[in-house]
Design an enzyme around this catalytic site. Structure first.
Site, PDB file in Angstrom:
ATOM      1  N   TRP A  18       0.819  -1.220   0.000  1.00 56.20           N
ATOM      2  CA  TRP A  18       0.000   0.000   0.000  1.00 56.20           C
ATOM      3  C   TRP A  18       0.847   1.262   0.000  1.00 56.20           C
ATOM      4  O   TRP A  18       0.319   2.363  -0.136  1.00 56.20           O
ATOM      5  CB  TRP A  18      -0.939  -0.001   1.220  1.00 56.20           C
ATOM      6  N   LYS A  19       2.145   1.113   0.218  1.00 61.72           N
ATOM      7  CA  LYS A  19       3.058   2.264   0.277  1.00 61.72           C
ATOM      8  C   LYS A  19       2.511   3.309   1.269  1.00 61.72           C
ATOM      9  O   LYS A  19       1.886   2.929   2.261  1.00 61.72           O
ATOM     10  CB  LYS A  19       3.305   2.828  -1.124  1.00 61.72           C
ATOM     11  N   SER A  67       3.377  -2.037 -12.269  1.00 57.54           N
ATOM     12  CA  SER A  67       2.181  -1.791 -13.084  1.00 57.54           C
ATOM     13  C   SER A  67       1.391  -3.057 -13.389  1.00 57.54           C
ATOM     14  O   SER A  67       0.812  -3.201 -14.469  1.00 57.54           O
ATOM     15  CB  SER A  67       2.549  -1.050 -14.380  1.00 57.54           C
ATOM     16  N   GLU A 127      11.122  -6.283  -9.493  1.00 52.80           N
ATOM     17  CA  GLU A 127      10.378  -5.074  -9.827  1.00 52.80           C
ATOM     18  C   GLU A 127      11.264  -4.155 -10.663  1.00 52.80           C
ATOM     19  O   GLU A 127      12.061  -3.381 -10.104  1.00 52.80           O
ATOM     20  CB  GLU A 127       9.974  -4.329  -8.546  1.00 52.80           C
ATOM     21  N   GLY A 161       1.354  -2.563  -6.388  1.00 51.47           N
ATOM     22  CA  GLY A 161       1.303  -1.245  -5.759  1.00 51.47           C
ATOM     23  C   GLY A 161      -0.065  -0.620  -5.962  1.00 51.47           C
ATOM     24  O   GLY A 161      -1.033  -0.967  -5.283  1.00 51.47           O
ATOM     25  N   GLY A 162      -0.166   0.280  -6.944  1.00 50.53           N
ATOM     26  CA  GLY A 162      -1.396   1.049  -7.180  1.00 50.53           C
ATOM     27  C   GLY A 162      -2.670   0.220  -7.190  1.00 50.53           C
ATOM     28  O   GLY A 162      -3.667   0.592  -6.539  1.00 50.53           O
ATOM     29  N   HIS A 222      13.018  -2.620  -1.405  1.00 49.13           N
ATOM     30  CA  HIS A 222      12.205  -1.983  -2.445  1.00 49.13           C
ATOM     31  C   HIS A 222      13.001  -0.821  -3.048  1.00 49.13           C
ATOM     32  O   HIS A 222      13.714  -0.107  -2.332  1.00 49.13           O
ATOM     33  CB  HIS A 222      10.888  -1.480  -1.840  1.00 49.13           C
ATOM     34  N   GLU A 234      12.185   2.040  -3.872  1.00 48.93           N
ATOM     35  CA  GLU A 234      11.920   3.350  -3.270  1.00 48.93           C
ATOM     36  C   GLU A 234      12.728   3.538  -1.985  1.00 48.93           C
ATOM     37  O   GLU A 234      13.161   4.646  -1.683  1.00 48.93           O
ATOM     38  CB  GLU A 234      10.411   3.503  -3.007  1.00 48.93           C
TER      39      GLU A 234
HETATM   40  P1  13P Z   1       2.823  -0.349  -9.047  1.00 51.66           P
HETATM   41  O1  13P Z   1       2.018  -1.631  -9.086  1.00 51.66           O
HETATM   42  O2  13P Z   1       2.043   0.838  -8.584  1.00 51.66           O
HETATM   43  O3  13P Z   1       3.584  -0.141 -10.308  1.00 51.66           O
HETATM   44  O4  13P Z   1       3.937  -0.574  -7.876  1.00 51.66           O
HETATM   45  C1  13P Z   1       4.671  -1.738  -7.845  1.00 51.66           C
HETATM   46  C2  13P Z   1       5.412  -1.767  -6.558  1.00 51.66           C
HETATM   47  O5  13P Z   1       6.336  -0.976  -6.361  1.00 51.66           O
HETATM   48  C3  13P Z   1       5.014  -2.747  -5.551  1.00 51.66           C
HETATM   49  O6  13P Z   1       5.944  -2.835  -4.529  1.00 51.66           O
END
Ligand code: 13P
Length: 253
Positions: free
Chosen positions: A10-11, A216, A170, A237-238, A98, A100
Protein backbone atom coordinates in the site's frame (compact mmCIF):
# COMPACT_ATOMS: atom_id res chain seq x y z
CA UNK A 1 6.65 -26.66 -3.46
CA UNK A 2 6.70 -22.93 -3.94
CA UNK A 3 3.78 -20.78 -2.92
CA UNK A 4 1.67 -18.68 -5.27
CA UNK A 5 1.49 -15.24 -3.72
CA UNK A 6 -0.24 -11.95 -4.42
CA UNK A 7 0.98 -9.16 -2.13
CA UNK A 8 -0.38 -5.63 -1.94
CA UNK A 9 2.14 -2.94 -1.07
CA UNK A 10 0.00 0.00 0.00
CA UNK A 11 3.06 2.26 0.28
CA UNK A 12 2.26 5.62 1.98
CA UNK A 13 -1.45 5.68 1.21
CA UNK A 14 -4.78 5.62 3.11
CA UNK A 15 -5.98 7.00 6.42
CA UNK A 16 -6.81 4.66 9.30
CA UNK A 17 -10.50 4.43 8.39
CA UNK A 18 -9.71 3.92 4.72
CA UNK A 19 -7.22 1.20 5.54
CA UNK A 20 -9.76 -0.70 7.64
CA UNK A 21 -12.42 -0.42 4.92
CA UNK A 22 -9.98 -1.58 2.25
CA UNK A 23 -8.84 -4.64 4.16
CA UNK A 24 -12.43 -5.57 5.11
CA UNK A 25 -13.48 -5.38 1.48
CA UNK A 26 -10.50 -7.47 0.37
CA UNK A 27 -11.15 -9.98 3.14
CA UNK A 28 -14.80 -10.38 2.08
CA UNK A 29 -14.02 -10.66 -1.62
CA UNK A 30 -11.27 -13.20 -0.99
CA UNK A 31 -13.66 -15.29 1.14
CA UNK A 32 -16.45 -15.13 -1.44
CA UNK A 33 -14.52 -15.37 -4.70
CA UNK A 34 -11.08 -16.93 -4.31
CA UNK A 35 -10.88 -20.71 -4.37
CA UNK A 36 -7.31 -21.71 -5.31
CA UNK A 37 -4.32 -22.13 -3.00
CA UNK A 38 -3.10 -18.56 -3.22
CA UNK A 39 -1.45 -16.68 -0.37
CA UNK A 40 -2.75 -13.11 -0.13
CA UNK A 41 -0.59 -10.55 1.66
CA UNK A 42 -1.39 -6.97 2.59
CA UNK A 43 1.32 -4.49 3.57
CA UNK A 44 -0.38 -1.44 5.10
CA UNK A 45 1.46 1.59 6.49
CA UNK A 46 3.05 0.89 9.86
CA UNK A 47 0.56 2.62 12.22
CA UNK A 48 -2.26 0.47 10.82
CA UNK A 49 -0.42 -2.84 10.91
CA UNK A 50 -1.96 -4.28 14.05
CA UNK A 51 -5.55 -3.23 13.28
CA UNK A 52 -5.37 -4.45 9.69
CA UNK A 53 -3.80 -7.69 10.94
CA UNK A 54 -6.68 -8.28 13.37
CA UNK A 55 -9.17 -8.02 10.53
CA UNK A 56 -7.34 -10.67 8.48
CA UNK A 57 -6.81 -13.10 11.35
CA UNK A 58 -9.85 -15.28 10.73
CA UNK A 59 -9.02 -15.77 7.05
CA UNK A 60 -6.41 -18.49 6.43
CA UNK A 61 -5.52 -17.11 3.01
CA UNK A 62 -4.70 -13.60 4.25
CA UNK A 63 -1.39 -12.57 5.76
CA UNK A 64 0.22 -9.40 7.06
CA UNK A 65 3.40 -7.72 5.86
CA UNK A 66 5.40 -4.68 6.94
CA UNK A 67 6.90 -2.36 4.34
CA UNK A 68 10.17 -1.93 6.24
CA UNK A 69 12.10 -3.04 9.32
CA UNK A 70 15.11 -1.73 11.21
CA UNK A 71 18.39 -3.57 10.80
CA UNK A 72 18.97 -3.09 14.54
CA UNK A 73 17.63 -5.31 17.29
CA UNK A 74 16.62 -2.61 19.80
CA UNK A 75 17.87 0.56 21.46
CA UNK A 76 18.45 4.22 20.67
CA UNK A 77 17.27 4.38 17.05
CA UNK A 78 14.63 7.10 17.07
CA UNK A 79 11.84 6.48 14.61
CA UNK A 80 12.83 2.90 13.83
CA UNK A 81 10.81 -0.30 14.35
CA UNK A 82 12.46 -3.63 15.06
CA UNK A 83 11.71 -7.07 13.69
CA UNK A 84 10.61 -8.32 17.11
CA UNK A 85 8.13 -5.42 17.37
CA UNK A 86 6.66 -6.29 13.99
CA UNK A 87 6.48 -9.94 14.93
CA UNK A 88 4.73 -9.11 18.20
CA UNK A 89 1.78 -7.52 16.35
CA UNK A 90 1.29 -10.47 14.02
CA UNK A 91 3.49 -9.56 11.04
CA UNK A 92 4.56 -12.54 8.93
CA UNK A 93 6.32 -10.93 5.96
CA UNK A 94 8.57 -7.89 5.52
CA UNK A 95 9.25 -6.11 2.21
CA UNK A 96 12.98 -5.42 2.04
CA UNK A 97 15.05 -3.70 -0.62
CA UNK A 98 12.21 -1.98 -2.44
CA UNK A 99 13.65 0.43 -5.01
CA UNK A 100 11.92 3.35 -3.27
CA UNK A 101 13.80 2.57 -0.05
CA UNK A 102 17.07 2.01 -1.89
CA UNK A 103 16.60 5.33 -3.69
CA UNK A 104 15.06 7.69 -1.12
CA UNK A 105 16.53 6.18 2.04
CA UNK A 106 19.90 5.16 0.63
CA UNK A 107 19.65 1.57 1.80
CA UNK A 108 22.75 -0.25 0.63
CA UNK A 109 23.37 -3.97 0.26
CA UNK A 110 24.93 -4.30 3.69
CA UNK A 111 21.93 -2.68 5.37
CA UNK A 112 19.57 -4.85 3.36
CA UNK A 113 21.48 -7.96 4.38
CA UNK A 114 21.09 -7.00 8.05
CA UNK A 115 17.37 -6.37 7.54
CA UNK A 116 16.91 -9.75 5.89
CA UNK A 117 18.79 -11.45 8.75
CA UNK A 118 16.80 -9.59 11.43
CA UNK A 119 13.53 -10.60 9.74
CA UNK A 120 14.47 -14.26 9.43
CA UNK A 121 15.75 -14.34 13.02
CA UNK A 122 12.19 -13.49 14.13
CA UNK A 123 10.69 -16.27 12.04
CA UNK A 124 9.24 -13.87 9.47
CA UNK A 125 9.65 -14.04 5.69
CA UNK A 126 11.56 -11.32 3.83
CA UNK A 127 10.16 -10.33 0.44
CA UNK A 128 13.45 -9.29 -1.08
CA UNK A 129 13.05 -6.84 -3.97
CA UNK A 130 15.41 -6.41 -6.88
CA UNK A 131 15.11 -4.71 -10.26
CA UNK A 132 16.99 -2.52 -12.69
CA UNK A 133 16.56 1.15 -13.67
CA UNK A 134 15.70 1.99 -17.26
CA UNK A 135 19.25 2.94 -18.26
CA UNK A 136 20.52 -0.53 -17.29
CA UNK A 137 17.78 -2.19 -19.35
CA UNK A 138 18.46 0.09 -22.31
CA UNK A 139 22.18 -0.70 -22.08
CA UNK A 140 21.35 -4.42 -21.98
CA UNK A 141 22.92 -4.78 -18.53
CA UNK A 142 19.73 -5.74 -16.67
CA UNK A 143 20.69 -9.37 -15.97
CA UNK A 144 24.08 -8.36 -14.62
CA UNK A 145 22.52 -5.59 -12.50
CA UNK A 146 19.89 -7.83 -10.89
CA UNK A 147 22.40 -10.67 -10.48
CA UNK A 148 24.64 -8.35 -8.47
CA UNK A 149 21.75 -7.19 -6.27
CA UNK A 150 20.92 -10.81 -5.44
CA UNK A 151 24.50 -11.79 -4.89
CA UNK A 152 25.39 -8.79 -2.72
CA UNK A 153 22.64 -9.51 -0.23
CA UNK A 154 21.30 -13.05 -0.44
CA UNK A 155 24.48 -15.02 -1.09
CA UNK A 156 25.63 -14.39 2.50
CA UNK A 157 22.65 -16.26 3.94
CA UNK A 158 22.89 -19.88 5.05
CA UNK A 159 20.82 -22.48 3.19
CA UNK A 160 18.38 -22.63 6.11
CA UNK A 161 17.99 -18.86 6.15
CA UNK A 162 17.51 -18.70 2.40
CA UNK A 163 14.65 -21.20 2.62
CA UNK A 164 12.59 -18.42 4.25
CA UNK A 165 13.09 -15.89 1.45
CA UNK A 166 10.61 -14.73 -1.20
CA UNK A 167 12.06 -12.69 -4.09
CA UNK A 168 10.24 -9.93 -5.97
CA UNK A 169 11.47 -8.67 -9.34
CA UNK A 170 10.38 -5.07 -9.83
CA UNK A 171 11.95 -3.31 -12.81
CA UNK A 172 12.10 0.33 -11.72
CA UNK A 173 10.90 1.58 -15.11
CA UNK A 174 7.66 -0.36 -14.62
CA UNK A 175 6.82 0.87 -11.10
CA UNK A 176 3.90 3.29 -11.06
CA UNK A 177 4.47 4.13 -14.71
CA UNK A 178 1.76 2.07 -16.37
CA UNK A 179 4.51 0.46 -18.42
CA UNK A 180 4.55 -3.23 -17.47
CA UNK A 181 7.33 -5.61 -18.36
CA UNK A 182 6.04 -7.94 -21.06
CA UNK A 183 5.34 -11.47 -19.91
CA UNK A 184 8.38 -12.55 -21.90
CA UNK A 185 10.65 -9.97 -20.22
CA UNK A 186 9.32 -11.03 -16.82
CA UNK A 187 9.75 -14.75 -17.53
CA UNK A 188 13.29 -14.27 -18.84
CA UNK A 189 14.35 -12.36 -15.75
CA UNK A 190 12.57 -14.69 -13.32
CA UNK A 191 14.27 -17.71 -14.92
CA UNK A 192 17.60 -15.89 -14.65
CA UNK A 193 16.94 -15.08 -10.97
CA UNK A 194 16.12 -18.74 -10.27
CA UNK A 195 19.31 -19.79 -12.03
CA UNK A 196 21.37 -17.39 -9.90
CA UNK A 197 19.68 -18.65 -6.73
CA UNK A 198 20.47 -22.24 -7.76
CA UNK A 199 24.14 -21.27 -8.06
CA UNK A 200 24.20 -19.54 -4.69
CA UNK A 201 22.28 -22.27 -2.87
CA UNK A 202 21.06 -25.36 -4.71
CA UNK A 203 18.63 -26.25 -7.44
CA UNK A 204 15.97 -27.54 -5.07
CA UNK A 205 16.04 -24.41 -2.90
CA UNK A 206 15.85 -22.23 -6.01
CA UNK A 207 12.98 -24.29 -7.41
CA UNK A 208 11.05 -23.87 -4.17
CA UNK A 209 11.52 -20.08 -3.96
CA UNK A 210 8.53 -17.94 -4.90
CA UNK A 211 9.53 -15.16 -7.30
CA UNK A 212 6.96 -12.38 -7.65
CA UNK A 213 6.66 -9.80 -10.40
CA UNK A 214 5.98 -6.15 -9.54
CA UNK A 215 5.49 -3.05 -11.68
CA UNK A 216 2.18 -1.79 -13.08
CA UNK A 217 0.56 -5.18 -12.59
CA UNK A 218 -3.21 -4.87 -13.02
CA UNK A 219 -6.30 -7.03 -13.65
CA UNK A 220 -5.69 -6.71 -17.40
CA UNK A 221 -2.15 -8.10 -17.50
CA UNK A 222 -1.91 -10.31 -14.40
CA UNK A 223 -3.22 -13.47 -16.06
CA UNK A 224 -0.57 -13.52 -18.74
CA UNK A 225 2.23 -12.63 -16.30
CA UNK A 226 1.15 -15.30 -13.78
CA UNK A 227 0.92 -17.90 -16.55
CA UNK A 228 4.71 -17.77 -17.00
CA UNK A 229 6.44 -20.81 -15.50
CA UNK A 230 8.80 -18.80 -13.27
CA UNK A 231 6.34 -16.08 -12.22
CA UNK A 232 4.85 -17.20 -8.92
CA UNK A 233 2.67 -14.18 -8.28
CA UNK A 234 2.82 -10.44 -7.93
CA UNK A 235 3.81 -7.56 -5.68
CA UNK A 236 1.15 -4.99 -6.44
CA UNK A 237 1.30 -1.24 -5.76
CA UNK A 238 -1.40 1.05 -7.18
CA UNK A 239 -3.90 -1.69 -8.02
CA UNK A 240 -3.73 -3.08 -4.46
CA UNK A 241 -5.42 0.11 -3.20
CA UNK A 242 -8.67 -0.89 -4.91
CA UNK A 243 -10.32 -4.00 -3.49
CA UNK A 244 -11.97 -4.94 -6.81
CA UNK A 245 -8.73 -4.67 -8.82
CA UNK A 246 -6.65 -6.43 -6.18
CA UNK A 247 -9.11 -9.32 -5.91
CA UNK A 248 -9.29 -9.63 -9.69
CA UNK A 249 -5.49 -9.87 -9.77
CA UNK A 250 -5.63 -12.59 -7.09
CA UNK A 251 -8.17 -14.44 -9.25
CA UNK A 252 -5.86 -14.27 -12.26
CA UNK A 253 -4.03 -17.47 -11.30
P1 13P B 1 2.82 -0.35 -9.05
O1 13P B 1 2.02 -1.63 -9.09
O2 13P B 1 2.04 0.84 -8.58
O3 13P B 1 3.58 -0.14 -10.31
O4 13P B 1 3.94 -0.57 -7.88
C1 13P B 1 4.67 -1.74 -7.85
C2 13P B 1 5.41 -1.77 -6.56
O5 13P B 1 6.34 -0.98 -6.36
C3 13P B 1 5.01 -2.75 -5.55
O6 13P B 1 5.94 -2.84 -4.53
Amino acid sequence: MRKRIVAGNWKMNKTYEEALSLVSEIDNMVRDEVSGDVTVIVAPPLPFLQSVGKLTQGNDRMHLAAQNVSEHESGAYTGEVSASMLKSVGTEYVIIGHSERRMYHHEDEQTLYKKVKATIAQGMTPIFCCGEPLEERDADRHFEYVGKQLHDTLSYLSNEEFDQVVVAYEPIWAIGTGRTASSQQAQEMHAYIREQLARMFDAEAAFNTSILYGGSCNPGNARELFAQPDVDGGLIGGASLKSRDFTDIIKSF
